[in-house]
Design an enzyme around this catalytic site. Structure first.
Site, PDB file in Angstrom:
ATOM      1  N   HIS A 296       0.799  -1.226   0.000  1.00  0.00           N
ATOM      2  CA  HIS A 296       0.000   0.000   0.000  1.00  0.00           C
ATOM      3  C   HIS A 296       0.831   1.276   0.000  1.00  0.00           C
ATOM      4  CE1 HIS A 296       1.000  -0.114   4.250  1.00  0.00           C
ATOM      5  NE2 HIS A 296       0.684   1.160   4.298  1.00  0.00           N
TER       6      HIS A 296
HETATM    7  C1  UD1 Z   1      -1.856   5.407   6.341  1.00  0.00           C
HETATM    8  C2  UD1 Z   1      -0.504   5.770   6.963  1.00  0.00           C
HETATM    9  C3  UD1 Z   1       0.481   4.641   6.729  1.00  0.00           C
HETATM   10  C4  UD1 Z   1      -0.069   3.309   7.180  1.00  0.00           C
HETATM   11  C5  UD1 Z   1      -1.408   3.082   6.489  1.00  0.00           C
HETATM   12  C6  UD1 Z   1      -2.035   1.768   6.892  1.00  0.00           C
HETATM   13  C7  UD1 Z   1       0.029   8.166   6.944  1.00  0.00           C
HETATM   14  C8  UD1 Z   1       0.906   9.193   6.345  1.00  0.00           C
HETATM   15  N1  UD1 Z   1       0.061   6.966   6.371  1.00  0.00           N
HETATM   16  O1  UD1 Z   1      -1.650   5.372   4.934  1.00  0.00           O
HETATM   17  O2  UD1 Z   1       1.660   4.897   7.451  1.00  0.00           O
HETATM   18  O3  UD1 Z   1       0.824   2.290   6.842  1.00  0.00           O
HETATM   19  O4  UD1 Z   1      -2.276   4.157   6.835  1.00  0.00           O
HETATM   20  O5  UD1 Z   1      -3.206   1.564   6.223  1.00  0.00           O
HETATM   21  O6  UD1 Z   1      -0.655   8.445   7.901  1.00  0.00           O
HETATM   22  N2  UD1 Z   1      -9.099   5.083   2.320  1.00  0.00           N
HETATM   23  C9  UD1 Z   1     -10.307   4.454   2.268  1.00  0.00           C
HETATM   24  N3  UD1 Z   1     -10.896   4.088   3.451  1.00  0.00           N
HETATM   25  C10 UD1 Z   1     -10.305   4.310   4.650  1.00  0.00           C
HETATM   26  C11 UD1 Z   1      -9.063   4.959   4.692  1.00  0.00           C
HETATM   27  C12 UD1 Z   1      -8.460   5.326   3.522  1.00  0.00           C
HETATM   28  O7  UD1 Z   1     -10.873   4.235   1.203  1.00  0.00           O
HETATM   29  O8  UD1 Z   1     -10.890   3.939   5.685  1.00  0.00           O
HETATM   30  C13 UD1 Z   1      -8.442   5.462   1.055  1.00  0.00           C
HETATM   31  C14 UD1 Z   1      -8.708   6.895   0.685  1.00  0.00           C
HETATM   32  O9  UD1 Z   1      -8.853   6.960  -0.684  1.00  0.00           O
HETATM   33  C15 UD1 Z   1      -7.451   7.613   1.089  1.00  0.00           C
HETATM   34  C16 UD1 Z   1      -6.397   6.541   0.880  1.00  0.00           C
HETATM   35  O10 UD1 Z   1      -7.046   5.308   1.204  1.00  0.00           O
HETATM   36  O11 UD1 Z   1      -7.219   8.748   0.357  1.00  0.00           O
HETATM   37  C17 UD1 Z   1      -5.201   6.700   1.756  1.00  0.00           C
HETATM   38  O12 UD1 Z   1      -5.563   6.837   3.120  1.00  0.00           O
HETATM   39  P1  UD1 Z   1      -4.604   7.688   4.127  1.00  0.00           P
HETATM   40  O13 UD1 Z   1      -5.064   7.599   5.521  1.00  0.00           O
HETATM   41  O14 UD1 Z   1      -4.439   9.036   3.569  1.00  0.00           O
HETATM   42  O15 UD1 Z   1      -3.223   6.964   3.988  1.00  0.00           O
HETATM   43  P2  UD1 Z   1      -2.862   5.413   3.928  1.00  0.00           P
HETATM   44  O16 UD1 Z   1      -2.300   5.138   2.593  1.00  0.00           O
HETATM   45  O17 UD1 Z   1      -3.963   4.550   4.399  1.00  0.00           O
END
Ligand code: UD1
Length: 424
Positions: free
Chosen positions: A246
């Site tokens: 991811h």
């Molecule tokens: C975050 C953490 C990362 C961790 C990861 C585990 C930061 C900088 N990164 O990254 O260190 O390893 O979580 O998962 O904080 N989304 C959904 N549903 C959700 C959450 C996210 O669809 O419940 C999608 C959204 O499109 C979002 C993308 O995932 O934009 C990324 O989510 P985000 O929290 O920004 O970062 P992660 O890549 O999940």
């Protein structure tokens, strides 16, 4: 003199990897309170217990059932007292929104101490807000405790590295999981009085829930049990590999992602490769037209013969799993391939060979003592490492302090610090 011996703690969770790190601390707080038998108004000795009122705050950085809610039930975490509901956004927008909303909570609750865990945007945002708050004219603010302090990849292109460094530099109590963390913090000039080696609360959760995870039905659902494979795991599971990917650096550019998938082809032609895919990764696969590498789980229960023979070397993609199902898959995998930080630690503790698709790791103990190998991101590097690790039988060690008692050590330090602060 202190009016009471009750202290208020505010614990923050926000994203998936936070939940299993915070859960044992919440349990230790509950256990501490059950052990507080002295009357609240008694003046205490240094050894007397402090009753801790915990306020659990969820920032809402992760919000899906599969990325958040499921973990609360799997890990027996109480519902959050406060939900900030920030959701997704750019790094700046997400961090800023958490800070704004969290500041209001701090001013309302006025905790004695804030606990943040890990390295996600929620961790930094809340630590930063607390470091600049003042409850009154005296400038009073909470003590800031960072759980999983000191880890460094030395790669500042990773958003988590920035979060780690900045959180550590505003924290008052730094709880360290491995010896590299002690060294890194000293080299950055952080006073040794603030640094406490306590082990790993993520491993507390792993050890507490390992047995329960065995009762998961995920192996049956995926057709991974009872294939009779001679290379399968001890409880009759088929031989399979488990994949998670991811990191933006791996999945946000088509060329890099394609390279990784081509590097995994050797492994997926030898055994089923199960891939619970993060929402970000699922989006990229569709956007980049990479669907041909995957077969989608239909949701229909599969049998062992179909999972092993019908997928023609493609990766079996499923939706993200809860904590117990994922742990069950991890415990019985022949090899785990990942770009996650926490999974490097969990596989080390379980003695399962791990291949990390990254050029570096902030968790070097998993390579030095544990089962982890860094493959880099080249096609050939991934191919070689995955095939080697698939056959690996080497028993490795478990790092110091990864013994299921880290949260208790943290709580002992916290109670002492609160006593000291009140005495001063
Ligand atoms: C975050 C953490 C990362 C961790 C990861 C585990 C930061 C900088 N990164 O990254 O260190 O390893 O979580 O998962 O904080 N989304 C959904 N549903 C959700 C959450 C996210 O669809 O419940 C999608 C959204 O499109 C979002 C993308 O995932 O934009 C990324 O989510 P985000 O929290 O920004 O970062 P992660 O890549 O999940």
């Amino acid at each position: 003199m202190e009016a009471t011996r009750t202290a208020k703690i505010l614990t923050v969770v926000g994203a998936r990897p936070n939940f299993m790190k915070a859960a044992p601390i919440l349990t230790a707080i509950r256990d501490n309170n059950e052990g507080v038998i002295a009357p609240v108004h008694a003046t205490g000795s240094q050894d007397s217990k402090i009753a801790l009122k915990n306020v659990l705050v969820h920032t809402g950085q992760h919000y899906d059932e599969a990325m958040s809610d499921r973990f609360f039930s799997d890990l027996n975490i109480v519902r959050p007292d406060v939900h900030l509901g920030v959701g997704s956004g750019s790094h700046a927008a997400q961090t800023a929104e958490i800070m704004k909303r969290f500041e209001e909570v701090l001013l309302k609750e006025k905790p004695d101490l804030l606990i943040v865990v890990g390295d996600v945007n929620s961790t930094l945002a809340c630590a930063l807000a607390a470091s600049k708050i003042s409850y009154d004219a005296s400038g009073a603010r909470p003590l800031i405790a960072h759980v999983e302090a000191g880890l460094r990849s030395f790669d500042r292109d990773m958003p988590e590295e920035i979060n780690r460094i900045l959180t550590d530099h505003v924290a008052d109590l730094l709880f360290v999981t491995e010896e590299s963390g002690l060294r890194n913090l000293r080299e950055e000039g952080i006073s040794s009085e603030k640094i406490h080696f306590v082990g790993n609360t993520m491993i507390d959760s792993l050890l507490a829930f390992k047995h329960k995870a065995e009762q998961s039905s995920i192996l049956n659902k995926l057709g991974l049990r009872g294939s009779g494979s001679p290379n399968g795991s001890a409880n009759g599971a088929a031989r399979y590999a488990l994949l998670t990917l991811h990191r933006p650096s791996n999945v946000d550019q088509r060329e890099t992602f394609l390279n990784i998938l081509e590097g995994l082809a050797g492994l997926s032609s030898l055994c089923p490769l199960i891939f619970p895919a993060h929402p970000r990764t699922q989006k990229r696969i569709a956007e980049f037209g990479l669907d041909r590498f995957f077969v989608r789980d239909s949701g229909v229960q599969r049998d062992a013969a179909s999972v092993c023979t019908n997928d023609s070397g493609r990766i079996l993609m499923i939706d993200p799993l809860g904590y117990l199902d994922f742990m069950c898959l991890m415990q019985h995998a022949a090899v785990v391939v990942t770009d996650s930080g926490g999974i490097q630690e969990e596989t080390t503790c379980l003695g399962i060979p791990c291949v990390t698709i990254r050029e570096n790791t902030e968790r070097p103990i998993t390579v030095r003592v544990g089962t982890n190998v860094l493959a880099g991101t080249s096609k050939e590097g991934i191919r070689k490492a995955t095939l080697q690790q698939l056959e690996s039988k080497t028993a490795r060690g478990v790092p110091d302090g990864w013994d299921g008692k880290s949260a208790q050590r943290i709580l002992d330090v916290i109670c002492n610090e609160i006593r000291k602060k009140r005495a001063s």
